[in-house]
Motif scaffolding. Structure first.
Motif, PDB file in Angstrom:
ATOM      1  N   ARG A 225       1.670  12.282  -4.059  1.00 15.97           N
ATOM      2  CA  ARG A 225       2.934  11.559  -3.984  1.00 15.97           C
ATOM      3  C   ARG A 225       3.393  11.223  -2.578  1.00 15.97           C
ATOM      4  O   ARG A 225       4.460  10.624  -2.408  1.00 15.97           O
TER       5      ARG A 225
ATOM      6  N   ARG B 107      -6.874   3.753  -6.956  1.00 12.93           N
ATOM      7  CA  ARG B 107      -5.750   4.454  -7.590  1.00 12.93           C
ATOM      8  C   ARG B 107      -4.944   3.501  -8.455  1.00 12.93           C
ATOM      9  O   ARG B 107      -4.540   3.846  -9.563  1.00 12.93           O
TER      10      ARG B 107
ATOM     11  N   VAL C 180       3.817   4.856  -7.177  1.00 11.34           N
ATOM     12  CA  VAL C 180       3.041   4.580  -8.374  1.00 11.34           C
ATOM     13  C   VAL C 180       3.033   5.757  -9.348  1.00 11.34           C
ATOM     14  O   VAL C 180       3.180   5.571 -10.549  1.00 11.34           O
ATOM     15  N   PRO C 181       2.881   6.967  -8.834  1.00 15.14           N
ATOM     16  CA  PRO C 181       2.789   8.073  -9.785  1.00 15.14           C
ATOM     17  C   PRO C 181       4.053   8.242 -10.617  1.00 15.14           C
ATOM     18  O   PRO C 181       3.984   8.664 -11.762  1.00 15.14           O
TER      19      PRO C 181
ATOM     20  N   ALA D 206       2.296   1.787  -3.312  1.00 16.53           N
ATOM     21  CA  ALA D 206       1.232   2.201  -4.220  1.00 16.53           C
ATOM     22  C   ALA D 206       1.060   3.715  -4.167  1.00 16.53           C
ATOM     23  O   ALA D 206       0.892   4.381  -5.183  1.00 16.53           O
ATOM     24  N   GLN D 207       1.134   4.251  -2.976  1.00 17.67           N
ATOM     25  CA  GLN D 207       0.868   5.674  -2.843  1.00 17.67           C
ATOM     26  C   GLN D 207       2.072   6.542  -3.100  1.00 17.67           C
ATOM     27  O   GLN D 207       1.953   7.656  -3.589  1.00 17.67           O
ATOM     28  N   GLU D 208       3.243   6.018  -2.778  1.00 20.94           N
ATOM     29  CA  GLU D 208       4.432   6.854  -2.935  1.00 20.94           C
ATOM     30  C   GLU D 208       5.024   6.802  -4.333  1.00 20.94           C
ATOM     31  O   GLU D 208       5.477   7.795  -4.859  1.00 20.94           O
TER      32      GLU D 208
ATOM     33  N   HIS E  39       4.513   0.677 -10.230  1.00 22.30           N
ATOM     34  CA  HIS E  39       3.063   0.616 -10.389  1.00 22.30           C
ATOM     35  C   HIS E  39       2.646  -0.781 -10.853  1.00 22.30           C
ATOM     36  O   HIS E  39       1.736  -1.389 -10.302  1.00 22.30           O
TER      37      HIS E  39
ATOM     38  N   ALA F  34       0.838  -1.198   0.000  1.00 21.26           N
ATOM     39  CA  ALA F  34       0.000   0.000   0.000  1.00 21.26           C
ATOM     40  C   ALA F  34       0.870   1.244   0.000  1.00 21.26           C
ATOM     41  O   ALA F  34       0.598   2.236  -0.682  1.00 21.26           O
ATOM     42  N   SER F  35       1.911   1.185   0.766  1.00 15.97           N
ATOM     43  CA  SER F  35       2.824   2.306   0.847  1.00 15.97           C
ATOM     44  C   SER F  35       3.438   2.621  -0.510  1.00 15.97           C
ATOM     45  O   SER F  35       3.446   3.764  -0.967  1.00 15.97           O
TER      46      SER F  35
ATOM     47  N   VAL G 194       2.914  -3.394  -8.138  1.00 15.52           N
ATOM     48  CA  VAL G 194       1.825  -3.275  -7.164  1.00 15.52           C
ATOM     49  C   VAL G 194       0.533  -3.835  -7.760  1.00 15.52           C
ATOM     50  O   VAL G 194      -0.179  -4.618  -7.119  1.00 15.52           O
TER      51      VAL G 194
END
Lengths: 193, 193, 193, 193
Positions: free
Chosen positions: B24, B170, A116-117, A112-114, A123, A109-110, A126
């Motif tokens: 981010r 997301r 992925v972008p 994914a949020q940090e 990405h 999850a971490s 995940v």
DNA sequence: ACGTGCGGGACTACCCGTTCCT
DNA sequence: AGGAACGGGTAGTCCCGCACGT
């Protein structure tokens, strides 16, 4: 989450990274810190992981995804119901949380949020992890007679409540939010079978 | 998530930070980036937020927690059922995701994982946010006749599936995981009333 | 070194600055710190000292130089010998050191080393301070019959041993180096009269 | 004060720092400036001096203290009297002052005033430097028959007049205050033998 | 193949002294 | 007099390469 018997430099680096990424996320962990924990020299990192930190993260995700995946497949192989497998996974994760005093958890999850972008490769790792878990559960649900659409929604809910429960559990420093969430979703899964 | 009409420097900085942290995470966003997006000079940041980046993060969490909280309280004030409120919140979050092309979302979960280990003040802000949502739902469930223990578990599940659903949404770049998860939990909530 | 009775904003700023500059030197002290200690708002500084930090430093040097100068002139006015005046000044300085637990001292020497290279106005203030002390002692030595060249050398030595003694005293956290140095030079001064 | 033949990065950084610290003190010199003068990248600094600017300062003090110490020991080894050694050291320092047009000098006194309050390690380095010089002179004075108490006071005076003379010399942009102060103290030293 | 010393800069959060406008 | 704005400055850390010894 604990390392195996091999202590090759590569393995040590990877497991040190897994622990640290779990605890603080991708960007808050420096490669120096990983190396220090792995007791490895700096040059080794780029020898074993030529693409650097990102490559380590990718492998960490894959390792963790695989570990959870094995738990799921194991359960199904022993004929367990999707609900009880979900609860078993939740207990497994709860054990990791507790072992680390709720300091480590939810690496995926971490990431994914940090990351992925920024990093398509992470990405993808995940996405693959979540997909693998969902697909396994969905397949078994369908095999047990759940309609396809319902099975998809339920399996997705299962993963969501695992990841969400993991977050709440860390914040509360208690396994309850994770385990209870899984138990409630398990009822839905097995009751609809 | 979108800024209001006031454009005081302080507000601009805060909203720029909210957007960037959402996208981010905490550590991947630099203060320079926040300032650039807010079109504010460096000195202003430490004038309005003397405790630096962490203070901005705390206020960002509080702002977001409050926004969601208002959605929840609003629904209950209009006599909606817990389940339908949960779905409404999920749709609200889904709207934010979609607006940002699934680039922004789940700031609080992100902070929980990145900053909780290091910064007690941020941990507390995160805990307060989740607690506020849970308590509101639990209170309403109990008011509608749900047994206390069940109400606690259900409200916790509600928050978990929101946060977990947000993450899956997301990753999948689709609202479905979030909305469907909420809908399924909503059935549990309202069916048990 | 201690403030007087007036507590005008300007005075408070100046005395706060004197204490802080004494303790840590020019560059290590920030204007914010001065203002905080003086309990004055930021705008006041540039109202009372339009040329900023440097102007405060200049006035601090002048204030301190004047204080020492008064001690010297006072002694001579009472008919004391140059040597005994030197010892008296050393005791005065030692008192300041002791009061501040050897944390404050030698502002002028500090300014000489930190700011002289950059700021001609501060250089001039420092030069004026030392010259004033030296000249007073030289004048009195000559008046008591010391040859001009000897008087110049002795007075310069007096100032040097005061400033050097001050530094040693701070480092040793003891008045001895300062007082003993003055006493030895005093013998030279009065013995040669 | 001038660099030797080796031009290892570490040495270049250290000598650049010595020059700059001498000229303007600790806080007025930035690490970027040191690196620019040393023609070294930032990574090198923290490779060779992991503890940063303070560590450089400590080594700079030690280097300078050692250089002066060697001058003192050299003189005694050749059988010179304490007074003539003091004068020799003063001339050596005067040479450095003149070479740099009175822009560099008194690094140790500078550090004593700027950094002693904050950094115990630097305080210790300064104390060690002064103690080393004092002890060497005291030892020789005693060996030549000076009573212990007198020897202690004289050697302390010697160091004080060197440091004080250095400051006056910079302010006056003339070697006279330093050299004359040493000469006068030399008479006391050798006359009391 | 594997490790290591030493760069190499760009970037970090943070704070500076100063000025503008009310 | 006073609070907001200003932006260039601080020390320090980042992830990474290159060349050299096994």
């Amino acid at each position: 989450v604990s390392s195996g018997v091999t202590t090759s430099t590569r393995e040590r680096i990877l497991h040190a990274a897994i622990h640290l990424f779990q605890a603080r996320g991708y960007h808050a962990v420096g490669v120096n810190e990983i190396l220090e924990r792995a007791d490895a020299p700096k040059g080794s990192l780029y020898h074993h992981f030529p693409n650097g930190k990102g490559e380590i993260a990718r492998e960490a995700i894959a390792w963790l995804a695989g570990t959870v995946s094995k738990m799921i497949e194991d359960g199904f192989a022993r004929g367990k119901s999707p609900g009880s497998v979900l609860v078993k996974v939740a207990h497994g994760m709860a054990g990791w949380l507790e072992q680390s005093q709720w300091r480590e958890g939810s690496l995926i999850a971490s990431m994914a949020q940090e990351s992925v972008p920024d990093d398509p490769a992470i990405h993808e790792a995940v996405r693959a992890a979540y997909d693998c878990w969902r697909t396994a559960m969905k397949r078994e649900l369908i095999a047990r007679g759940t309609p396809t659409a319902t099975a998809g929604a339920l399996s997705s809910l299962g993963v969501a409540c695992l990841e969400g429960g993991l977050i709440l559990a860390r914040v509360d420093q208690s396994n309850k939010p994770l385990v209870q969430a899984a138990e409630q979703v398990a009822v839905l899964m097995d009751g609809s079978g």
